[in-house]
Design a protein around this motif. Structure first.
Motif, mmCIF file in Angstrom:
data_model
loop_
_atom_site.group_PDB
_atom_site.id
_atom_site.type_symbol
_atom_site.label_atom_id
_atom_site.label_comp_id
_atom_site.label_asym_id
_atom_site.label_seq_id
_atom_site.Cartn_x
_atom_site.Cartn_y
_atom_site.Cartn_z
ATOM 1 N N PRO A 93 67.730 1.894 30.254
ATOM 2 C CA PRO A 93 67.850 1.926 29.363
ATOM 3 C C PRO A 93 66.935 2.598 28.541
ATOM 4 O O PRO A 93 67.205 3.023 27.396
ATOM 5 N N SER A 100 75.009 1.123 27.132
ATOM 6 C CA SER A 100 76.077 0.418 27.865
ATOM 7 C C SER A 100 77.607 0.053 26.342
ATOM 8 O O SER A 100 78.071 0.941 27.117
ATOM 9 N N ARG A 101 76.954 0.244 25.441
ATOM 10 C CA ARG A 101 78.252 1.268 24.228
ATOM 11 C C ARG A 101 79.030 2.192 24.492
ATOM 12 O O ARG A 101 79.903 3.028 24.476
ATOM 13 N N TRP A 103 79.351 3.687 27.921
ATOM 14 C CA TRP A 103 80.357 3.820 29.106
ATOM 15 C C TRP A 103 81.539 4.345 28.500
ATOM 16 O O TRP A 103 82.408 4.617 29.762
#
Length: 300
Positions: A93, A100-101, A103
């Motif tokens: 990250p 993660s947003r 994906w």
């Protein structure tokens, strides 16, 4: 490039390593899609070079070369897809804490591309000429090209920079019409382009019976005699250059080619208009305008 421009549309910070890895992942996914698409279309060339399955077949002339080439190219495409996932899973990250947003966008991109490819298969072949449907042809473009090559890469880069809903919506409003214009130009180049510049034959799409907007428009407007020319030629694997020339004449006489050119201009104007009041960084907006011009006027 679009992934990086997506990042730059939100922030003036230099893209961190995570953005480049995501962009590389998109390139590997694109490679997977092209390898498998060439198999499905029985294409012999890609960018002026033998396609993967032809190149692999040439390495094994002492075997059932054609079958081995196709099967090995399927594995090669699978490998590229696997490496695409691997790049993402090993991305730290770091500054790109919004990975993660992103994906759900990766997953949507893959699903949309495969759905678009399936719709393209359904619309190809000799039978497609019996049921011309411009709306269906444009739906294929949206899923097979506009979303995966334009909208999702821009959104992914923007997501990594922490874009808000207004910026993401503006990028979509730009990308979807531009992606359609890009594919419409590609369809014209597939019939009228210079193979020396495009790197592909001008017979492949006709022999495949691609249900393009160009073909669907011509079929809808054709006289019975013109429709007969199209239906006997589109999807004919033994199509000759002479018959292809006759098909091109029908495309011109029905006004289908002009209609597609007009649609390209309209969709490009829509894409550019979406940038007028978009909450995006000025430098990125200028780049997006340049990309739009290049995409719709290209000859290769």
């Amino acid at each position: 490039m679009l992934c990086v421009v997506g990042w730059q549309s939100v922030t003036d910070r230099q893209p961190p390593q995570a953005v480049w890895r995501v962009a590389a992942s998109l390139e590997l996914f694109h490679l997977f899609a092209l390898i498998h698409d060439d198999i499905m279309d029985s294409s012999m060339t890609r960018r002026g070079q033998p396609t993967a399955h032809c190149s692999l077949a040439a390495r094994h002339a002492d075997r059932d070369a054609a079958a081995l080439g196709v099967n090995a190219a399927i594995l090669l495409g699978d490998l590229a897809l696997g490496w695409s996932y691997e790049l993402l899973h090993t991305t730290r990250p770091g500054p790109a804490r919004h990975l993660s947003r992103a994906w759900p966008l990766f997953n949507a991109l893959r699903t949309e591309t495969l759905v678009g490819q399936y719709l393209d298969l359904l619309g190809s072949g000799p039978g497609a000429a019996a049921r011309p449907d411009v709306t269906a042809a444009r739906r294929v473009i949206r899923y097979k090209t506009a979303k995966y090559t334009c909208e999702r890469p821009l959104q992914l880069g923007a997501h990594l920079a922490g874009a808000g809903t207004r910026a993401l919506a503006a990028l979509s409003a730009y990308a979807l019409p531009l992606g359609e214009a890009f594919q419409l130009r590609d369809d014209l180049l597939g019939v009228y382009g210079d193979p020396e510049r495009t790197g592909k034959s001008v017979l492949d799409d006709l022999r495949e019976g691609k249900h393009t907007v160009l073909a669907a428009t011509a079929l809808q407007r054709a006289t019975p005699a013109q429709a007969s020319v199209l239906r006997t030629g589109l999807g004919n694997r033994a199509l000759t250059e002479a018959h292809a020339s006759t098909i091109r004449e029908v495309f011109g006489a029905t006004g289908a080619r002009t209609a597609v050119e007009n649609l390209i201009s309209q969709r490009c104007e829509e894409a550019l208009a979406a940038l007028d009041d978009a909450p995006l960084r000025p430098g990125a907006t200028a780049t997006l305008r340049s990309l739009a011009a290049a995409a719709v006027t290209r000859t290769a």
